[in-house]
Design an enzyme around this catalytic site. Sequence first.
Site, PDB file in Angstrom:
ATOM      1  N   ASP A  51      -0.380 -43.149  -1.005  1.00  0.00           N
ATOM      2  CA  ASP A  51      -0.814 -43.364  -2.393  1.00  0.00           C
ATOM      3  C   ASP A  51      -2.193 -42.744  -2.613  1.00  0.00           C
ATOM      4  O   ASP A  51      -3.172 -43.108  -1.964  1.00  0.00           O
ATOM      5  CB  ASP A  51      -0.842 -44.873  -2.680  1.00  0.00           C
TER       6      ASP A  51
ATOM      7  N   HIS B 202       2.522 -44.262  -5.315  1.00  0.00           N
ATOM      8  CA  HIS B 202       1.746 -45.097  -6.228  1.00  0.00           C
ATOM      9  C   HIS B 202       2.641 -45.945  -7.124  1.00  0.00           C
ATOM     10  O   HIS B 202       2.225 -47.010  -7.595  1.00  0.00           O
ATOM     11  CB  HIS B 202       0.837 -44.227  -7.093  1.00  0.00           C
TER      12      HIS B 202
ATOM     13  N   SER C 162      -2.817 -50.293  -9.936  1.00  0.00           N
ATOM     14  CA  SER C 162      -3.561 -49.107 -10.346  1.00  0.00           C
ATOM     15  C   SER C 162      -4.894 -49.521 -10.987  1.00  0.00           C
ATOM     16  O   SER C 162      -5.626 -50.322 -10.412  1.00  0.00           O
ATOM     17  CB  SER C 162      -2.700 -48.271 -11.299  1.00  0.00           C
TER      18      SER C 162
END
Length: 502
Positions: A80, A212, A17
Amino acid sequence: VEKAIKEKKKIVFTGHSSGGAIAILTTVWFLEHYLKPGKTLMSPFCVTFGSPLVGDFIFNHALIRENWSNFFLHFVMRYDIVPRILLASLSTVGQELDQILKLLSQKAMFPIQGSVREASTFYTSVMRNASAVASHAACRLMGNTNPILETVASFIELSPYRPCGTFVFLPGHGKLVVVKNADAILQLLFYSAQLCSENQLNAVAERSLNDHLGYPSELQGCLNWQNVVQLDHLEGLPLSSSGAAAGNIATNIALDDLGLSTRARLCLRAAGEHEKQKLSNQQRMDNKRQEIELGLAKLEEYKSKSALCKVGYYDAFRISKYEDDFKANVTRLELTGIWDEIIEMLNRYELPEPFESRKDWIVLATKYRRIVEPLDIANYYRHAKNEDTGSYMYKGRPRRYRYTQRWREHGLRMPVGSSAESCFWAEVEELVLLYRTADPGAFEVIRERTINLERKLDEWIRSNQISNDVFLKGSTFTKWWITLPIQHKSVSPIQGQIDREI
């Protein structure tokens, strides 16, 4: 990092991330500070998972030019949303973004109460923006010259963010799809996350958040790298499942797994054709090297002949009285055409990114600049263009010289502006004009510039960057220099050079 370098360890920067974005920027920092010419150092590596984009087109261009792009590997789950977030402007997704970030920070699988609605709204906003970015980029790749394209782009806010490095898409079922072409990656970021129908919106939006957080489980099943498809030779991709040749079956299955429509495949083909055309343009320019070398050889001969007349080729060309001067001008214009074409293609990004960092072209460009730019300067002041336009350095210097000077400075890690030896005559012309127009005895007006020029000239002469013909008796420089105050000339570092030539 410094401890690992001393211990000669391989360094890998990694993150998930926003941690992936930090890893990318840290890797670039490392490359800038530690990976320098002449140093033996293990190359770093950067691996990210679900990272947002971090730079624009120029960022990616610079990484490829420096041959750093292969140090970056990014894993992206098919739906994602985080790697796609920055394809949308903050103004269009700002209201939902805070809520989505709070949901993601909880690191819990969805649905969380009330999260599906926010996820659907956010997913729709991001993908609508991604569609505009991908479509605009695809039109450029396909050579669309319709002025409406730029008109629309002028009032629609398009994100500047673009992918860099190698992307590994995870479509599911333990498969990996590897893509290196940045234009193709941009299209895949949009098209691989498409809905099959409007009824799927909530499910896909929810999955866009779940994906994600799903990298650990997904990667466990595919990191043996046995089920990998490399999406290269994009210009030959099949446009449909039925159109795949026998050798393209694995590729076609991968395209199907990513849910790519015929339109999406056409965009990938366009990215491949664009890359192929860049390589073709490079080959065409490489084929002109011999023509450039031949032209430079003619000008070297012209330079030698002029020196025999105790004038120097700069002043001979500035006066232009003889047939040899005319021929030199024809050669100058021929070379100008070739180099202007090269610079224009670079401006339009129609040559491969590493082109301007290739050592053979840096050497050739430097040789061209040193012998031809003085002729351009002579032509500029011969026709008194400075009176209408301004000084050559600030108003008249063509891009072909500014660009090629930066090639050398960047390639040799030199300070910006330190390779200005080809502009010597422009500074001389300006100093001559200032000295003529100054009050009698007002050498102080140009003292500092004169001292600086003499110092640099001495360095350039010693390093063979400028030839001794600047000191010939008929040279503009010599004629001007001998009029300077005796007190200054007696301590000048170039006095001995001029005395020997005179």
